[in-house]
Design a protein around this motif. Structure first.
Motif, short mmCIF file in Angstrom:
data_model
loop_
_atom_site.label_atom_id
_atom_site.label_comp_id
_atom_site.label_asym_id
_atom_site.label_seq_id
_atom_site.Cartn_x
_atom_site.Cartn_y
_atom_site.Cartn_z
N GLN A 40 -31.50 -7.21 -27.51
CA GLN A 40 -30.86 -6.28 -26.59
C GLN A 40 -30.03 -7.00 -25.54
N ILE A 41 -30.54 -8.10 -25.04
CA ILE A 41 -29.78 -8.88 -24.05
C ILE A 41 -28.49 -9.39 -24.70
N VAL A 42 -28.60 -9.91 -25.91
CA VAL A 42 -27.41 -10.38 -26.63
C VAL A 42 -26.45 -9.22 -26.87
N ALA A 43 -26.99 -8.04 -27.21
CA ALA A 43 -26.16 -6.87 -27.47
C ALA A 43 -25.35 -6.49 -26.24
N TYR A 44 -25.99 -6.49 -25.08
CA TYR A 44 -25.27 -6.12 -23.85
C TYR A 44 -24.20 -7.15 -23.50
N VAL A 45 -24.50 -8.42 -23.74
CA VAL A 45 -23.48 -9.46 -23.52
C VAL A 45 -22.31 -9.24 -24.47
N LEU A 46 -22.60 -8.95 -25.73
CA LEU A 46 -21.53 -8.67 -26.71
C LEU A 46 -20.69 -7.48 -26.27
N LEU A 47 -21.34 -6.43 -25.78
CA LEU A 47 -20.61 -5.25 -25.34
C LEU A 47 -19.68 -5.58 -24.17
N VAL A 48 -20.19 -6.31 -23.19
CA VAL A 48 -19.37 -6.67 -22.02
C VAL A 48 -18.19 -7.53 -22.46
N VAL A 49 -18.46 -8.56 -23.25
CA VAL A 49 -17.38 -9.44 -23.71
C VAL A 49 -16.38 -8.64 -24.56
N GLY A 50 -16.89 -7.76 -25.41
CA GLY A 50 -16.01 -6.93 -26.24
C GLY A 50 -15.11 -6.03 -25.42
N VAL A 51 -15.67 -5.42 -24.38
CA VAL A 51 -14.86 -4.54 -23.51
C VAL A 51 -13.81 -5.35 -22.77
N VAL A 52 -14.20 -6.51 -22.25
CA VAL A 52 -13.25 -7.37 -21.53
C VAL A 52 -12.12 -7.80 -22.47
N LEU A 53 -12.47 -8.23 -23.68
CA LEU A 53 -11.44 -8.65 -24.64
C LEU A 53 -10.53 -7.48 -25.01
N THR A 54 -11.12 -6.32 -25.23
CA THR A 54 -10.33 -5.15 -25.62
C THR A 54 -9.37 -4.73 -24.51
N ILE A 55 -9.87 -4.67 -23.29
CA ILE A 55 -9.00 -4.28 -22.17
C ILE A 55 -7.92 -5.33 -21.95
N SER A 56 -8.31 -6.61 -21.98
CA SER A 56 -7.31 -7.66 -21.74
C SER A 56 -6.29 -7.75 -22.87
N ALA A 57 -6.61 -7.22 -24.03
CA ALA A 57 -5.66 -7.22 -25.13
C ALA A 57 -4.79 -5.96 -25.12
N ILE A 97 -11.19 -15.10 -42.96
CA ILE A 97 -10.90 -14.70 -41.59
C ILE A 97 -11.59 -15.69 -40.67
N SER A 98 -10.82 -16.26 -39.76
CA SER A 98 -11.43 -17.16 -38.78
C SER A 98 -10.74 -16.94 -37.44
N PHE A 99 -11.54 -17.11 -36.39
CA PHE A 99 -11.03 -16.98 -35.04
C PHE A 99 -11.42 -18.22 -34.26
N GLY A 100 -10.52 -18.66 -33.41
CA GLY A 100 -10.78 -19.80 -32.53
C GLY A 100 -10.29 -19.49 -31.14
N LEU A 101 -10.43 -20.43 -30.25
CA LEU A 101 -10.01 -20.22 -28.86
C LEU A 101 -8.51 -19.96 -28.75
N ARG A 102 -7.71 -20.58 -29.62
CA ARG A 102 -6.26 -20.36 -29.58
C ARG A 102 -5.91 -18.92 -29.91
N ASP A 103 -6.75 -18.28 -30.70
CA ASP A 103 -6.49 -16.89 -31.09
C ASP A 103 -6.64 -15.93 -29.91
N LEU A 104 -7.35 -16.36 -28.87
CA LEU A 104 -7.51 -15.49 -27.69
C LEU A 104 -6.19 -15.25 -26.98
N ALA A 105 -5.21 -16.10 -27.19
CA ALA A 105 -3.89 -15.92 -26.56
C ALA A 105 -3.12 -14.78 -27.21
N ASP A 106 -3.41 -14.48 -28.46
CA ASP A 106 -2.72 -13.41 -29.18
C ASP A 106 -3.44 -12.08 -28.90
N PRO A 107 -2.76 -11.12 -28.24
CA PRO A 107 -3.42 -9.86 -27.89
C PRO A 107 -3.96 -9.09 -29.10
#
Length: 173
Positions: A144-161, A3-13
């Motif tokens: 914890q700082i990294v965790a909160y960044v991961l949560l924010v990015v995860g929510v943004v990715l999930t909503i945008s997908a 399993i690998s993910f790259g920037l091009r994969d961000l285009a696929d919801p």
């Protein structure tokens, strides 16, 4: 399975949704993990007298020492005990690696996590409780700082997908 993910994969919801869920899960795990080490006081720990057997490490794959995985074994204590990566500096590791089997030690450990917070050998303090607690809590705060960044990015990715996936389903009917 690869399993690998790259920037091009961000285009696929669908892939973006998977990445978002993974980021959220990892962020939640890090937030929950804070409770394992944060806020530990001396009264939460147990002082044990043990007979040292060996200081071991888990290989990092290159054949070198990964100080993040240093643990101690004993002749008269049933569990192996970990030295938290925040406390495993070169000086301490060198002392432990050179320590003779059979040496008596006094350890202050958190029995819940099997983590050593203080080490005394022959009356000399090799690892001080306050120093260990401070180093571990500093590490946990960074996580914890990294965790909160991961949560924010995860929510943004999930909503945008999710939005394109919902509209795609409605238009395909």
């Amino acid at each position: 399975m690869n399993i690998s993910f790259g920037l091009r994969d961000l285009a696929d919801p669908k892939k973006r949704l998977i990445m978002g869920v993974m980021f959220i899960a990892l962020g939640v795990f890090c937030v929950i993990g804070k409770g394992w080490y944060n806020g530990i006081e001396r009264t939460d720990c147990v002082m044990v007298d043990v007979t040292f057997d060996d200081c071991k490490y888990r290989s990092d794959g290159d054949g070198g020492i990964d100080v993040h995985n240093v643990y101690l074994t004993f002749d008269d204590y049933s569990s192996d005990l970990d030295i938290h990566s925040s406390c495993a500096n070169d000086k301490l590791i060198e002392k432990l690696m050179n320590l003779k089997s059979g040496t008596n030690m006094k350890l202050l450990i958190n029995d819940k996590t099997k983590t050593v917070y203080e080490i005394k050998v022959g009356g000399e303090i090799w690892l001080d409780f306050e120093d260990a607690k401070e180093a571990i809590e500093k590490n946990i705060n960074i996580i914890q700082i990294v965790a909160y960044v991961l949560l924010v990015v995860g929510v943004v990715l999930t909503i945008s997908a999710t939005i394109p996936l919902i509209f795609r389903k409605k238009t395909s009917r």
